[in-house]
Write a protein that holds these residues in place. Structure first.
Motif, PDB file in Angstrom:
ATOM      1  N   ARG A 157      20.707   1.157   3.038  1.00 46.65           N
ATOM      2  CA  ARG A 157      19.748   1.114   4.146  1.00 46.65           C
ATOM      3  C   ARG A 157      18.790   2.283   4.069  1.00 46.65           C
ATOM      4  NH1 ARG A 157      23.138   1.605   9.120  1.00 46.65           N
ATOM      5  NH2 ARG A 157      21.112   1.801  10.124  1.00 46.65           N
ATOM      6  N   HIS A 158      19.363   3.427   3.700  1.00 48.56           N
ATOM      7  CA  HIS A 158      18.541   4.624   3.610  1.00 48.56           C
ATOM      8  C   HIS A 158      17.509   4.497   2.507  1.00 48.56           C
ATOM      9  CE1 HIS A 158      18.909   8.083   6.110  1.00 48.56           C
ATOM     10  NE2 HIS A 158      18.413   8.845   5.151  1.00 48.56           N
ATOM     11  N   ASN A 175      14.791   2.201   3.516  1.00 50.27           N
ATOM     12  CA  ASN A 175      13.932   2.919   4.461  1.00 50.27           C
ATOM     13  C   ASN A 175      12.947   3.818   3.719  1.00 50.27           C
ATOM     14  OD1 ASN A 175      13.148   3.837   7.080  1.00 50.27           O
ATOM     15  ND2 ASN A 175      14.253   5.721   6.659  1.00 50.27           N
ATOM     16  N   ALA A 180      10.278   1.804   1.786  1.00 47.41           N
ATOM     17  CA  ALA A 180       9.284   1.186   2.669  1.00 47.41           C
ATOM     18  C   ALA A 180       8.335   2.231   3.251  1.00 47.41           C
ATOM     19  CB  ALA A 180       9.987   0.417   3.780  1.00 47.41           C
ATOM     20  N   LEU A 181       8.900   3.343   3.684  1.00 50.90           N
ATOM     21  CA  LEU A 181       8.042   4.365   4.299  1.00 50.90           C
ATOM     22  C   LEU A 181       7.131   5.016   3.262  1.00 50.90           C
ATOM     23  CD1 LEU A 181      10.322   6.030   6.978  1.00 50.90           C
ATOM     24  CD2 LEU A 181       8.840   4.046   7.128  1.00 50.90           C
ATOM     25  N   CYS A 222       4.234   2.862   2.935  1.00 52.91           N
ATOM     26  CA  CYS A 222       3.294   3.035   4.046  1.00 52.91           C
ATOM     27  C   CYS A 222       2.398   4.241   3.811  1.00 52.91           C
ATOM     28  CB  CYS A 222       4.044   3.212   5.367  1.00 52.91           C
ATOM     29  SG  CYS A 222       4.821   1.699   5.927  1.00 52.91           S
ATOM     30  N   ILE A 223       3.014   5.322   3.324  1.00 54.54           N
ATOM     31  CA  ILE A 223       2.215   6.526   3.053  1.00 54.54           C
ATOM     32  C   ILE A 223       1.206   6.233   1.942  1.00 54.54           C
ATOM     33  CG2 ILE A 223       2.328   8.907   2.211  1.00 54.54           C
ATOM     34  CD1 ILE A 223       5.095   9.068   3.568  1.00 54.54           C
ATOM     35  N   ALA A 260      -0.089   3.395   1.263  1.00 58.66           N
ATOM     36  CA  ALA A 260      -1.147   2.550   1.826  1.00 58.66           C
ATOM     37  C   ALA A 260      -2.183   3.407   2.537  1.00 58.66           C
ATOM     38  CB  ALA A 260      -0.543   1.530   2.796  1.00 58.66           C
ATOM     39  N   THR A 261      -1.720   4.418   3.277  1.00 57.67           N
ATOM     40  CA  THR A 261      -2.653   5.279   4.003  1.00 57.67           C
ATOM     41  C   THR A 261      -3.546   6.052   3.038  1.00 57.67           C
ATOM     42  OG1 THR A 261      -0.912   5.544   5.625  1.00 57.67           O
ATOM     43  CG2 THR A 261      -2.809   6.999   5.821  1.00 57.67           C
ATOM     44  N   PHE A 309      -4.275   5.206   0.027  1.00 55.71           N
ATOM     45  CA  PHE A 309      -5.149   4.213  -0.583  1.00 55.71           C
ATOM     46  C   PHE A 309      -6.343   3.896   0.320  1.00 55.71           C
ATOM     47  CE2 PHE A 309      -6.340  -0.227  -1.342  1.00 55.71           C
ATOM     48  CZ  PHE A 309      -6.554  -0.208  -2.705  1.00 55.71           C
ATOM     49  N   GLY A 310      -6.051   3.714   1.626  1.00 59.94           N
ATOM     50  CA  GLY A 310      -7.120   3.389   2.567  1.00 59.94           C
ATOM     51  C   GLY A 310      -8.134   4.513   2.691  1.00 59.94           C
ATOM     52  N   LEU A 311      -7.634   5.754   2.718  1.00 55.95           N
ATOM     53  CA  LEU A 311      -8.538   6.892   2.912  1.00 55.95           C
ATOM     54  C   LEU A 311      -9.340   7.203   1.657  1.00 55.95           C
ATOM     55  CD1 LEU A 311      -6.310   9.224   5.067  1.00 55.95           C
ATOM     56  CD2 LEU A 311      -8.316   7.913   5.772  1.00 55.95           C
ATOM     57  N   TRP A 370     -10.843   5.232  -0.274  1.00 64.49           N
ATOM     58  CA  TRP A 370     -12.107   4.496  -0.341  1.00 64.49           C
ATOM     59  C   TRP A 370     -13.188   5.185   0.465  1.00 64.49           C
ATOM     60  CZ3 TRP A 370     -12.329   1.624  -4.230  1.00 64.49           C
ATOM     61  CH2 TRP A 370     -11.192   0.969  -4.699  1.00 64.49           C
ATOM     62  N   LEU A 371     -12.789   5.722   1.626  1.00 64.81           N
ATOM     63  CA  LEU A 371     -13.770   6.443   2.440  1.00 64.81           C
ATOM     64  C   LEU A 371     -14.356   7.597   1.646  1.00 64.81           C
ATOM     65  CD1 LEU A 371     -14.982   6.722   5.331  1.00 64.81           C
ATOM     66  CD2 LEU A 371     -13.205   8.397   5.767  1.00 64.81           C
ATOM     67  N   ILE A 384     -14.327   8.033  -1.688  1.00 60.88           N
ATOM     68  CA  ILE A 384     -15.082   7.580  -2.864  1.00 60.88           C
ATOM     69  C   ILE A 384     -16.474   7.103  -2.467  1.00 60.88           C
ATOM     70  CG2 ILE A 384     -15.238   5.752  -4.606  1.00 60.88           C
ATOM     71  CD1 ILE A 384     -12.286   5.889  -4.980  1.00 60.88           C
TER      72      ILE A 384
END
Lengths: 284, 331
Positions: free
Chosen positions: A10-11, A14, A17-18, A21-22, A24-25, A27-29, A31-32, A34
């Motif tokens: 489970r750990h 966890n 997955a987390l 998420c980091i 993804a963040t 990755f999203g930033l 583009w701004l 670039i």
């Protein structure tokens, strides 16, 4: 032993997955960063005084962006001036007079749809109403009206939100003094929510100053100097669109420079809108 | 004595006059204000009605000429004055689907990061940065996509896709053909970058509507963060997340300038997503100024009507779902 493997599994899940998420963040930033970096990199090179003082000219003639900048200013201002009072009043109705009426629910629903409606469709709408029929040809006023149609839902939304945030006690105090609703709105509610209302207008201006699609078939564009609202009018986004697609390198350079100017203006507007809200959206 | 009485009587009379004048004034301003605001609210409704009616009027000649074939014919031939909307409709849907497939997981990931993992001091700056990304005008994405992104794709990602996925029988058809740089895939990728902030900020707001008690109960039972997210937050906010995703989809469907630059503007339906195509909005933006003849213009307006119809359905569904979540949260 079994418990401990279950726990580890489970750990691990966890952590994986987390971490995603980091990632993804980041990755999203990226583009701004670039896009902005590229924009500054390509745009700054062409930034000079002549961009702001010369009219658009033929390729290789050291043209500038003066008439599109002026055209954009005129149409954005006019669009805001037309759209803001309507949006403000409609938002006032929803938050005050028609707070509990069915009309408000319908208007809110429709307004939210207009808020995200494709701007190109709004351009076609104004084309049919003003260019094909009303004025009869492409004109600056048609461009301004199409921008006003985009301003209205933005202002309606923020006005309603901000007026509902005004504390009930203020209204009760005003009513106890015998103020009618109009005076309460004018002297109490609008004042208490003024920062929030200004924010709504700033966001609307930010939104329309970069709009291209609706201007293409309303204001059309104009390579000459013209401030006549009944004639076709140049605008910065439309010139960027035309120049970026051209084969001339100086036109492409002007397109990048224009893009940098627009982005700078839009970002400044949205940042100041956010700062005004942070300082005091609604005074309590 | 008598004089004083007369004076005070006159004073009372004057005061009454003043008061009734003030009341009349109050009534007048209040009625004016109410009527003005009411008509502005009705005007918003009329705006939507006006958009629909004027587009229908503008599109009439095209629908009269082609009927429902307009929706099913692929041929778009201004020289022969024959117009079919299938290729733009196909392009609009495929580019939006590509955008959503990429942007939804990433957007949800960022929203989870912002609400569950991120240290509080970092939350606001990242949130603002994401919202600034949403504020950049779409033409900037377009010019960047055309001059920077597409050439990079052409030299790196697309040859890679052709040499790997493109060699597999079956799905290989999706990645066949030369690397053009511009095309359906590039448009989808640009759209993904554009709708990412919308999906992120709505899902973040939606995730924040989960009552802390529920999450605390989960943690109290020994759940990991991920388990709290998948077993408590997501089930609780399901409708809202779907609403946010559809709002993003609405944006993607109607997005014009970014797509126009990179989609390739070819009126054909190719099996390969690397090939150039077109979307409804790109077709209108590119061809409207050059459209000669009433039928050509009318066909483009008909395309706009179809686009408005599709986005209206998507956005209405999205708003309905978000409204239901608000009711659930007791707002």
């Amino acid at each position: 032993m079994a418990v401990s493997t279950l726990y580890k599994g489970r750990h691990r899940r966890n952590n994986v997955a987390l971490s995603l998420c980091i990632a993804a963040t980041v990755f999203g930033l990226i583009w701004l960063v670039i896009i902005l970096a590229e924009l500054v990199w390509k745009g700054v090179g062409g930034l000079s005084l002549s961009v702001f003082t010369h009219l658009t000219k033929g390729p290789g003639d050291n043209g500038g962006l003066l008439n599109p900048i002026v055209g954009s200013l005129i149409m954005t201002t006019l669009g805001t001036v037309i759209g803001t009072p309507i949006g403000l009043l409609a938002g006032t109705y929803m938050a005050e007079y028609g707070q509990f009426s069915k009309l408000t629910i319908v208007v809110r629903f429709i307004n939210d749809i207009l808020l995200s409606a494709p701007s190109i469709v709004i351009g076609l709408f104004i084309y049919v109403v003003l260019v094909a029929h009303g004025v009869g040809h492409y004109s600056g006023i048609a461009g301004a009206v199409s921008l006003a149609v985009i301003v209205i839902p933005v202002v309606v939304r923020t006005t309603e939100d901000m007026l509902t945030l005004v504390p009930v006690t203020l209204r009760e105090a005003a009513s106890a003094l015998g103020m009618p609703r109009s005076l309460y709105l004018w002297n109490v509610a609008y004042r208490a929510a003024s920062a929030g209302l200004v924010t709504g207008v700033l966001l609307a201006v930010a939104r329309i100053s970069g709009e291209t699609a609706p201007l293409l078939f309303t204001a059309l564009g104009n390579t000459l100097w013209s401030t006549d609202l009944l004639q076709p009018m140049a605008s910065l986004p439309q010139v960027i669109f035309n120049y970026a697609g051209s084969a001339y390198t100086d036109f492409q350079q002007l397109a990048w420079t224009g893009a940098l100017i627009i982005t700078f203006v839009v970002l400044m507007l949205s940042i100041s809108a956010r700062m005004i809200v942070a300082i005091g959206g609604v005074k309590k | 004595m008598a004089e004083v009485a007369v004076n005070s009587a006159a004073g009372t009379y004057a005061r009454q006059q003043d008061r009734s004048r003030a009341l009349r004034w109050f009534n007048l301003t209040d009625t004016t204000f109410r009527l003005a605001s009411l008509s502005a609210a009705v005007f918003v409704l009329l705006l939507l009605g006006g958009i629909i009616i004027s587009l229908i009027i503008g599109a009439m000649p095209a629908f009269q000429k082609f009927g429902l074939n307009f929706l099913t014919v692929q041929r778009w031939d201004p020289n022969a004055d024959i117009y079919g909307a299938l290729a733009p409709i196909y392009g609009t849907i495929v580019t939006s689907v590509i955008a959503m497939v990429i942007a939804v997981p990433i957007g949800l990931g960022i929203a989870i990061f912002l609400t569950e993992i991120c240290p509080p001091w970092l939350r606001r700056p990242i949130g603002i940065a994401i919202e600034l990304l949403a504020g950049i005008p779409s033409i900037i994405y377009g010019i960047w996509g055309f001059f920077v992104f597409a050439p990079v794709l052409q030299q790196t990602v697309q040859p890679f896709l052709i040499n790997t996925l493109g060699q597999i029988p079956g799905i290989g058809n999706l990645f066949a053909g030369p690397p053009y740089g511009i095309g359906i895939l590039t448009a989808g990728l640009i759209l993904a970058i554009m709708v990412l902030p919308f999906i992120t900020s709505i899902s973040r707001d939606v995730f924040e509507s989960v009552p802390p008690v529920l999450k605390e109960a989960g943690y109290g039972l020994g759940c990991t963060t991920w388990e709290v997210v998948t077993k408590i937050v997501l089930p609780f906010t399901r409708i809202g997340v779907v609403g946010g995703v559809m709002l993003g989809l609405g944006r993607a469907l109607g997005e014009t300038m970014a797509v126009t630059f990179v989609v390739g503007n070819a009126h054909r339906i190719s099996a390969s997503i690397l090939a150039p195509g077109t979307t409804i909005s790109a077709t209108i933006a590119n061809e409207f100024q050059e459209a000669v003849g009433d039928l050509y213009t009318s066909s483009l307006i008909a395309l706009g009507l179809i686009l408005f119809f599709i986005t209206f359905l998507v956005l209405a569904a999205a708003r309905y779902m978000l409204m239901r979540l608000d009711q659930k949260a007791g707002k």
